[in-house]
Motif scaffolding. Structure first.
Motif, PDB file in Angstrom:
ATOM      1  N   ASN A 157     -68.790  32.362  55.887  1.00  0.00           N
ATOM      2  CA  ASN A 157     -69.686  31.255  56.204  1.00  0.00           C
ATOM      3  C   ASN A 157     -69.115  29.894  55.829  1.00  0.00           C
ATOM      4  N   LEU A 158     -67.951  29.889  55.222  1.00  0.00           N
ATOM      5  CA  LEU A 158     -67.323  28.618  54.851  1.00  0.00           C
ATOM      6  C   LEU A 158     -66.837  27.897  56.103  1.00  0.00           C
ATOM      7  N   SER A 159     -67.318  26.677  56.299  1.00  0.00           N
ATOM      8  CA  SER A 159     -66.965  25.946  57.513  1.00  0.00           C
ATOM      9  C   SER A 159     -66.145  24.690  57.239  1.00  0.00           C
ATOM     10  N   SER A 160     -66.307  24.078  56.060  1.00  0.00           N
ATOM     11  CA  SER A 160     -65.658  22.792  55.821  1.00  0.00           C
ATOM     12  C   SER A 160     -65.144  22.700  54.388  1.00  0.00           C
ATOM     13  N   VAL A 161     -63.883  22.260  54.260  1.00  0.00           N
ATOM     14  CA  VAL A 161     -63.253  22.010  52.966  1.00  0.00           C
ATOM     15  C   VAL A 161     -62.741  20.573  52.994  1.00  0.00           C
ATOM     16  N   ASN A 176     -54.339  40.048  56.427  1.00  0.00           N
ATOM     17  CA  ASN A 176     -54.669  39.000  57.393  1.00  0.00           C
ATOM     18  C   ASN A 176     -55.717  38.067  56.798  1.00  0.00           C
ATOM     19  N   LEU A 177     -56.078  37.042  57.564  1.00  0.00           N
ATOM     20  CA  LEU A 177     -57.039  36.035  57.103  1.00  0.00           C
ATOM     21  C   LEU A 177     -58.318  36.108  57.919  1.00  0.00           C
ATOM     22  N   ASP A 178     -58.654  37.286  58.385  1.00  0.00           N
ATOM     23  CA  ASP A 178     -59.759  37.449  59.330  1.00  0.00           C
ATOM     24  C   ASP A 178     -61.101  36.936  58.810  1.00  0.00           C
ATOM     25  N   GLY A 179     -61.299  36.882  57.536  1.00  0.00           N
ATOM     26  CA  GLY A 179     -62.578  36.439  57.004  1.00  0.00           C
ATOM     27  C   GLY A 179     -62.836  34.956  57.127  1.00  0.00           C
ATOM     28  N   LEU A 180     -61.853  34.191  57.587  1.00  0.00           N
ATOM     29  CA  LEU A 180     -61.984  32.733  57.631  1.00  0.00           C
ATOM     30  C   LEU A 180     -62.352  32.221  59.018  1.00  0.00           C
ATOM     31  N   GLY A 181     -62.946  33.068  59.823  1.00  0.00           N
ATOM     32  CA  GLY A 181     -63.248  32.698  61.204  1.00  0.00           C
ATOM     33  C   GLY A 181     -64.223  31.555  61.360  1.00  0.00           C
ATOM     34  N   GLY A 182     -65.038  31.283  60.353  1.00  0.00           N
ATOM     35  CA  GLY A 182     -66.000  30.190  60.448  1.00  0.00           C
ATOM     36  C   GLY A 182     -65.451  28.848  60.017  1.00  0.00           C
ATOM     37  N   LEU A 183     -64.241  28.824  59.498  1.00  0.00           N
ATOM     38  CA  LEU A 183     -63.656  27.593  58.980  1.00  0.00           C
ATOM     39  C   LEU A 183     -63.202  26.696  60.125  1.00  0.00           C
ATOM     40  N   THR A 184     -63.743  25.462  60.155  1.00  0.00           N
ATOM     41  CA  THR A 184     -63.402  24.528  61.244  1.00  0.00           C
ATOM     42  C   THR A 184     -62.621  23.317  60.758  1.00  0.00           C
ATOM     43  N   SER A 185     -62.762  22.941  59.496  1.00  0.00           N
ATOM     44  CA  SER A 185     -62.170  21.685  59.051  1.00  0.00           C
ATOM     45  C   SER A 185     -61.628  21.784  57.635  1.00  0.00           C
ATOM     46  N   ILE A 186     -60.367  21.323  57.449  1.00  0.00           N
ATOM     47  CA  ILE A 186     -59.746  21.192  56.136  1.00  0.00           C
ATOM     48  C   ILE A 186     -59.212  19.772  56.041  1.00  0.00           C
ATOM     49  N   GLY A 187     -59.765  18.979  55.113  1.00  0.00           N
ATOM     50  CA  GLY A 187     -59.360  17.595  55.009  1.00  0.00           C
ATOM     51  C   GLY A 187     -57.956  17.402  54.484  1.00  0.00           C
ATOM     52  N   THR A 202     -54.097  35.772  61.816  1.00  0.00           N
ATOM     53  CA  THR A 202     -55.354  35.890  62.539  1.00  0.00           C
ATOM     54  C   THR A 202     -56.510  35.564  61.604  1.00  0.00           C
ATOM     55  N   GLY A 203     -57.525  34.943  62.144  1.00  0.00           N
ATOM     56  CA  GLY A 203     -58.667  34.543  61.343  1.00  0.00           C
ATOM     57  C   GLY A 203     -58.840  33.049  61.267  1.00  0.00           C
ATOM     58  N   LEU A 204     -57.877  32.301  61.763  1.00  0.00           N
ATOM     59  CA  LEU A 204     -57.939  30.846  61.696  1.00  0.00           C
ATOM     60  C   LEU A 204     -58.236  30.223  63.057  1.00  0.00           C
ATOM     61  N   THR A 205     -58.757  31.008  63.968  1.00  0.00           N
ATOM     62  CA  THR A 205     -58.941  30.541  65.343  1.00  0.00           C
ATOM     63  C   THR A 205     -59.991  29.445  65.469  1.00  0.00           C
ATOM     64  N   GLY A 206     -60.895  29.337  64.501  1.00  0.00           N
ATOM     65  CA  GLY A 206     -61.928  28.311  64.584  1.00  0.00           C
ATOM     66  C   GLY A 206     -61.510  26.973  64.016  1.00  0.00           C
ATOM     67  N   LEU A 207     -60.327  26.906  63.420  1.00  0.00           N
ATOM     68  CA  LEU A 207     -59.875  25.690  62.746  1.00  0.00           C
ATOM     69  C   LEU A 207     -59.493  24.618  63.769  1.00  0.00           C
ATOM     70  N   THR A 208     -60.194  23.478  63.726  1.00  0.00           N
ATOM     71  CA  THR A 208     -59.950  22.395  64.685  1.00  0.00           C
ATOM     72  C   THR A 208     -59.374  21.150  64.031  1.00  0.00           C
ATOM     73  N   SER A 209     -59.466  21.039  62.707  1.00  0.00           N
ATOM     74  CA  SER A 209     -58.978  19.846  62.022  1.00  0.00           C
ATOM     75  C   SER A 209     -58.345  20.239  60.695  1.00  0.00           C
TER      76      SER A 209
END
Length: 223
Positions: A157-161, A176-187, A202-209
């Motif tokens: 459920n972690l989405s933003s760091v 693998n990193l499959d549990g991080l699918g909800g992560l979208t942003s890392i500053g 795999t698992g970082l597909t939701g990361l946009t920033s």
């Protein structure tokens, strides 16, 4: 602790620090609900307590306006006693908790950490269960020294760091990193270092920033 607890305080306007190798019972603190300051339970200096088996006594604390630190215990098997914690405005740190098998017991109402989240040197942990409710971390996330953990699913459920996200020194079980699918942003930077069993990202597909990326010393990871 018993003498202080006899006052039945509900709020501390200042810091609460609990350090001592012989402390075995926190239940006299059961009336506390709010710490307007820092909460530090355990040593920062690798002086271990092997008598405290539970954080019961802290079970009504819902708010810490500063940092919350828990470290250097040898006889804890869960985080039972932290089930009411809803707000940590500063850093949240779990460090050198030998025999802790997971982070089970941490409040399911804790969704945001205002500062950094550091979970380090939990060498006996088998999972990160207990972190499922956290969605946002304002500072860094540091996960370090988990030789027996095989999944990051508890971070689903972690989405933003807001700062860096560091995952390092895991053993051969994490592949693998499959549990991080909800992560979208890392500053800041995403650092993936020294994970012996890592085979794929795999698992970082939701990361946009993301601020930057470092991948070093991961035994099975190939281009």
């Amino acid at each position: 602790i018993a003498t202080f607890g006899a006052n039945n305080y509900t709020t501390i306007n200042g810091n609460l620090t609990i350090i001592g190798t012989g402390i075995s019972d926190l239940t006299p603190l059961a009336s506390l609900t709010t710490i307007n300051g820092n909460l530090a339970v355990g040593s920062h200096a690798l002086v271990f307590n092997n008598t405290l088996t539970s954080f019961n006594g802290l079970h009504n604390i819902a708010t810490v306006t500063g940092f919350a630190y828990f470290g250097c215990f040898e006889s804890l098997y869960s985080l039972v006693g932290l089930g009411s914690l809803e707000t940590v405005d500063g850093d949240l740190t779990f460090r050198h908790l030998w025999n802790l098998l997971s982070l089970s017991g941490l409040s399911s109402n804790l969704t945001e950490v205002g500062g950094s989240l550091s979970v380090v040197h939990l060498q006996d942990a088998l999972s990160l269960i207990g972190l499922e409710s956290i969605t946002t971390v304002g500072g860094d996330v540091i996960l370090d020294d988990f030789p027996n953990v095989s999944s990051l699913a508890a971070l689903g459920n972690l989405s933003s760091v807001g700062g860096d996200f560091v995952i390092e020194d895991f053993g051969f079980y994490l592949q693998n990193l499959d549990g991080l699918g909800g992560l979208t942003s890392i500053g800041g930077n995403l650092a993936i270092d020294n994970i012996d069993g890592l085979e794929e990202l795999t698992g970082l597909t939701g990361l946009t920033s993301i601020g930057g990326l470092r991948i070093e010393g991961n035994g099975w990871l190939t281009g």
